[in-house]
Scaffold this active site. Structure first.
Site: not given
Length: 999
Positions: A703-705, A707-710, A725, A833
């Site tokens: 997945g992605s958020g 500030f970054g990608t997991v 992450k 969050d």
């Protein structure tokens, strides 16, 4: 005096006997507790000498003798094995261990519990067979061992439990045949052997079970003719024999013999003959399924008499006569006002669709008529079926246009008319179907342009409009549908170029624009479609070089053939490990063909029709590449070499200077890296992470958020799977997010927090800053994907729905974390969050809160920095979850987390996001919940929650009301009025104990 002494002696003996038996029960339970896995023993903390035995959690005692009569630990998620000392609870009447994680075998000692009436060990990991001693428990009324791994055959002694009312052994690994002794269970009302490996014929002895109301045998290997013994079971309400090998005709008087059926499921067998017309005499029938058989004849129009009919599934038979009268049954079904699903696909139904289709039930959710011989056009009135979610008309003989009235079907999620003879333009009104996930219009004669309005379908996963006569350009709006997974526009007359913004389709797995009239250069952003597996651009007029697509490491099929592409073949194509097909034929490529990797295999790679290519492996039969220049060019070569050497000297000096600058920069970065990294016992390099993620492959993308990608990472040496992450250091605030997460998690430990294992602060192979956080891996993904499975692709989608109890357990887990962060840490921490995508689930669906990139320690946070980060987070899901005071610059506090938790509660039990388009202005998810309580609570609850895991008589509405009231208390407008998390945890646990321990 003697009498007094005798009485005193008798009392003393009784007291001593009571003490001994009381102590026996106590010691048996303590032995049981000792076999429970350590991390779960805390749930049995009351089992000690400080509490009376009868006040221990889950324990019920008799009124007179104070012996243990009930042990209810259902839903506690306990692990370990079941102690054989449980057999010492000789007064036990009810034993409930369902929904735990017990392994091992069922103890033989259970056979000593001769008073036992109720035994439930469902939803565990029990193995072995059913212990023979269990059949000594002759008083058993209810035996439930479903959803385990119990194997072997069904012992003949099963028939000795003559008082059994309910027998549920579904979802195990039982083998062999049904024992004839089952016929002795004449008190039986419920019998389920679903999802096992049982085989053979159904014994005639079943006919003796005249009180049977529920008979479930689906998904086994039973065979033979349809069992005649079934016709004797006139009390049957649920008969499900789906997925076996039964053959033969059903008796014509079927409906007269089984008049009380609510559900009849006989799908996936080998039944022949006609559908018995007497089925219409079963006035109570709600579900009728006979799909995947060999039934013939017509579908009875008399089904109209079954007014409570909800599901009619007759697909994959040989019903119909290819004639105009085949759809008369559909006209008759307009009387069935409760109808939710009609599936008659893959039959022989012919003729036109009747216009009266518009009069079908407003409750109709699915209408599947695909793979028949339907002619004529689609009636305009079909737009009146506003409840439709799935409409499948593919592979028929339909003509004419798509009715514009389809735009009224705002809840439609799937529409397919592919493989017909339809024509006209694709109506703009399809853009009104904003919930649409699948749109298949391929293999027709549609013409005109692709309507840009389709971009309004923001949930669209599959858009297939290939094999038509569409013209014009590809609308740039189409590549703004970020959810797209498969886009197929091949074999049309499209012109112009491939939109530059195609790189925005980060979820795109399949792209085909083959065989159109497209031209121009391929967009540079094509390499940003990191999920791409199939790329088909052949048969156009694209020119220029292949853009950098080296990031598409998950690609399986690439076809650039029959274009005007030029330049050299990129070397990195040889290293795509998953590549199965690469076609570069009939272009203008030049230079050397790689000889390594995938280019060694001519069955995978094709480069024919490029006259300026050379080299490659021998099987390609290309001309050799000449390294020695001609004689008349040597003078130029000497001059060139001189110039080249001079340039190399300049480059060398520049490189030395650059290295010095980078070393200074690296030193500065190291100095700025937060001191909290020192807490980790093991640091991991960039190279380690790159290898463990297969080069940060899209196939490992979780997945992605903001500030970054997991990514999922496998460290081969330790055979350990973790989640990585990777911070996007180009994103403003990423470094502060990295520091916040390290600072927040360095000293805190809680079983419901995702464990931060280590971190990576390094330089990547291109000399760029690299930051990554390494967490324990959560195999069941995020809560978000469980709450909204329809938004997931088929690979990621969970196989089932969360039960009401599981959702309540998850809510308790999350509330416990917040209580710990707010109150029990040495310094209060605010998460800031909280949302479903930041709640991860482990193997047993225990919740773990993650993503502390915006978290703040209250004694240290910088208010202005936080507001800037919150506003720049860019996470769409955070809108709707963040406390309203944050949007106005209000102070960060634990009350903000409480608000987010309240919204999380609403989403978990209603199935609706706070950002759904139905909400806006004064209408919010909270206001809808508040107005529905308490009388209309079932109207706002997700339907699957209500029908998944509830027992008959369970007070669902009262339980849901209490849970949602907690959400309302957390999400009050004023921060000061919101519930504290300690009160929330206590209330949720109280709700669980009250409603899930009730009989």
């Amino acid at each position: 005096m003697k009498i007094f002494l005798l009485l005193s002696f008798s009392v003393l003996m009784s007291l001593e006997a009571f003490k001994n038996t009381y102590e026996t029960d106590k010691q048996a339970l303590l032995k049981f507790k000792s076999e429970v896995s350590e991390e779960k023993e805390v749930l049995l903390s009351s089992w000690n000498n400080s509490f009376s035995l009868c006040k221990w959690t889950g324990v019920t005692c008799g009124r007179k003798h104070k012996r243990v009569t009930g042990l209810d630990l259902g839903g506690f998620q306990l692990g370990g094995v079941i102690s054989p000392f449980i057999g010492n609870l000789s007064f036990l009447i009810s034993l409930d261990f369902n929904s735990n994680s017990f392994g091992g075998t069922i103890p033989q000692e259970l056979g000593k519990l001769f008073r036992l009436q109720h035994l439930n060990m469902s939803f565990n990991f029990l193995e072995g067979g059913i212990p023979s001693s269990l059949f000594n428990c002759s008083r058993l009324l209810d035996l439930s061992l479903y959803s385990n791994y119990i194997g072997q055959g069904l012992p003949s002694e099963l028939g000795s439990l003559t008082k059994l009312v309910n027998l549920n052994l579904r979802q195990n690994k039982l083998k062999g045949k049904l024992p004839v002794s089952l016929g002795n269970l004449t008190s039986l009302r419920g019998l389920s052997f679903t999802d096992n490996d049982l085989e053979g014929e159904i014994p005639d002895a079943i006919a003796r079970l005249t009180q049977l109301e529920l008979f479930l045998l689906e998904s086994n290997n039973f065979s033979g003719v349809f069992p005649p013994a079934i016709y004797n079971l006139s009390s049957l309400m649920y008969l499900n024999m789906f997925g076996n090998g039964f053959s033969g005709n059903l008796r014509p008087d079927f409906g007269n013999l089984l008049p009380n059926l609510l559900e009849l499921s006989l799908g996936v067998n080998s039944l022949t003959g006609a559908i018995p017309s007497t089925l219409v005499n079963i006035s109570t029938l709600q579900i009728l399924g006979m799909e995947v058989n060999s039934l013939t004849g017509s579908i009875p129009t008399s089904f109209a008499k079954i007014q409570d009919l909800q599901v009619l599934s007759l697909s994959q038979n040989s019903l119909g006569n290819f004639s105009a009268g085949d759809f008369e049954f559909l006209i008759a079904l307009t009387n069935c006002t409760q109808l939710r699903k009609v599936d008659v696909s893959f039959n022989r139904l012919g003729g036109d669709l009747p216009t009266s289709i518009a009069n079908l039930s407003m409750n109709l959710r699915e209408l599947t008529l695909r793979n028949n011989f339907i002619s004529g056009s689609i009636p305009h009135g079909i737009g009146n079926l506003i409840g439709l979610q799935m409409l499948m008309l593919a592979y028929n003989l339909l003509k004419g246009p798509i009715p514009t009235s389809f735009g009224k079907l705002s809840g439609l999620m799937g529409l397919t008319v592919r493989g017909n003879r339809m024509s006209g333009e694709i109506p703009y009104s399809l853009g009104n179907i904003t919930r649409l996930e699948r749109l298949y219009l391929s293999n027709n004669n549609f013409e005109g342009i692709i309507p840009p309005s389709l971009s309004n379908c923001s949930y669209l996963l599959y858009l297939h409009i290939n094999n038509n006569k569409l013209n014009g350009i590809i609308p740039k709006e189409i590549v703004k549908i970020s959810t797209l997974f498969s886009l197929n526009m091949s074999n049309n007359l499209l012109t112009g170029s491939l939109p530059e913004d195609v790189g925005r389709l980060e979820n795109l797995g399949n792209l085909s624009v083959a065989h159109n009239k497209l031209s121009g250069k391929l967009p540079e952003t094509l390499g940003k479609c990191l999920s791409m597996a199939h790329l088909e651009l052949q048969g156009n007029s694209f020119n220029g070089i292949i853009p950098d697509i080296s990031g598409l490491v998950g690609i399986k099929e690439v076809d650039f053939s029959s274009n005007n592409l030029s330049g050299r073949i990129p070397e990195y194509l040889a290293n795509f490990s998953l590549l199965e097909y690469l076609n570069l034929s009939f272009n203008n490529f030049e230079g050397n063909v790689p000889t390594e990797g995938k280019f060694k295999n001519t069955t995978i790679v094709s480069v024919s029709g490029n006259k300026n290519l050379c080299g490659g492996i021998l099987e390609l039969r290309l001309k050799p590449c000449y390294l020695q220049p001609p004689e008349n060019s040597r003078k130029k070569l000497v001059i060139g070499l001189s110039v080249g050497i001079s340039l190399l000297l300049i480059l060398f000096i520049a490189s030395v200077s650059l290295c010095w600058v980078k070393s200074r920069k690296k030193k500065k970065i190291t100095e700025e890296t937060p001191s909290t990294l020192g807490i980790f016992h093991e640091m991991i390099s960039y190279g380690d992470l790159r290898n463990a993620t297969d080069g940060f492959s899209s196939s490992n993308l979780i997945g992605s958020g903001s500030f970054g990608t997991v990514f999922k990472a496998l460290f081969q040496a330790e055979n350990k799977v973790v989640a990585v992450k990777v911070l996007n250091m180009q994103r403003h605030g990423a470094m502060k997010s990295f520091m916040a997460e390290c600072e927040s998690l360095k000293d805190i430990r809680h079983r419901n927090l995702v464990k931060l294992l280590t971190a990576c602060s390094s330089i990547d192979f291109q000399g760029n800053e690299f930051r990554a956080l390494i967490y324990e891996y959560m195999p069941n993904g995020s809560l978000d994907m469980w709450l909204h499975p329809k938004e997931m692709n088929e690979i990621s989608r969970p196989s089932r729905t969360l039960t009401l109890l599981e959702r309540l357990n998850i809510a308790i887990d999350v509330a416990s974390v917040l209580e710990y962060l707010h109150i029990n840490c040495h310094e209060s921490i605010v998460h800031c969050d909280l949302k479903p995508s930041n709640v991860l689930l482990d193997d047993d669906l225990t919740a773990h809160v993650s993503d502390f990139g915006l978290a703040r320690i209250l004694l240290k946070f910088d208010q202005e920095t936080f507001i800037n980060q919150l506003s720049s987070a860019g996470v769409r899901g955070s809108i709707g979850y963040a406390a309203p005071e944050y949007a106005m610059g209000g102070e960060i506090s634990v009350h903000g987390d409480a608000y987010s938790f309240g919204i999380l509660i609403f989403e978990m039990f209603s199935g609706k996001r706070p950002t759904d388009e139905i909400f806006g202005g004064d209408i919010t998810l909270r206001s809808c919940i508040r107005s529905a309580l308490p009388e209309q609570v079932l109207d706002v609850a997700e339907e699957l929650v209500l029908h998944n895991g509830l027992r008959v008589g369970f007070p669902a509405s009262e339980c849901l009301t209490k849970v949602l009231e907690v959400g309302l208390g957390c999400s009050e407008e004023s921060p000061a009025n919101r519930l504290g998390m300690s009160d929330v945890v206590k209330e949720l646990i109280s709700i669980k104990e009250r409603f899930f321990k009730a009989r």
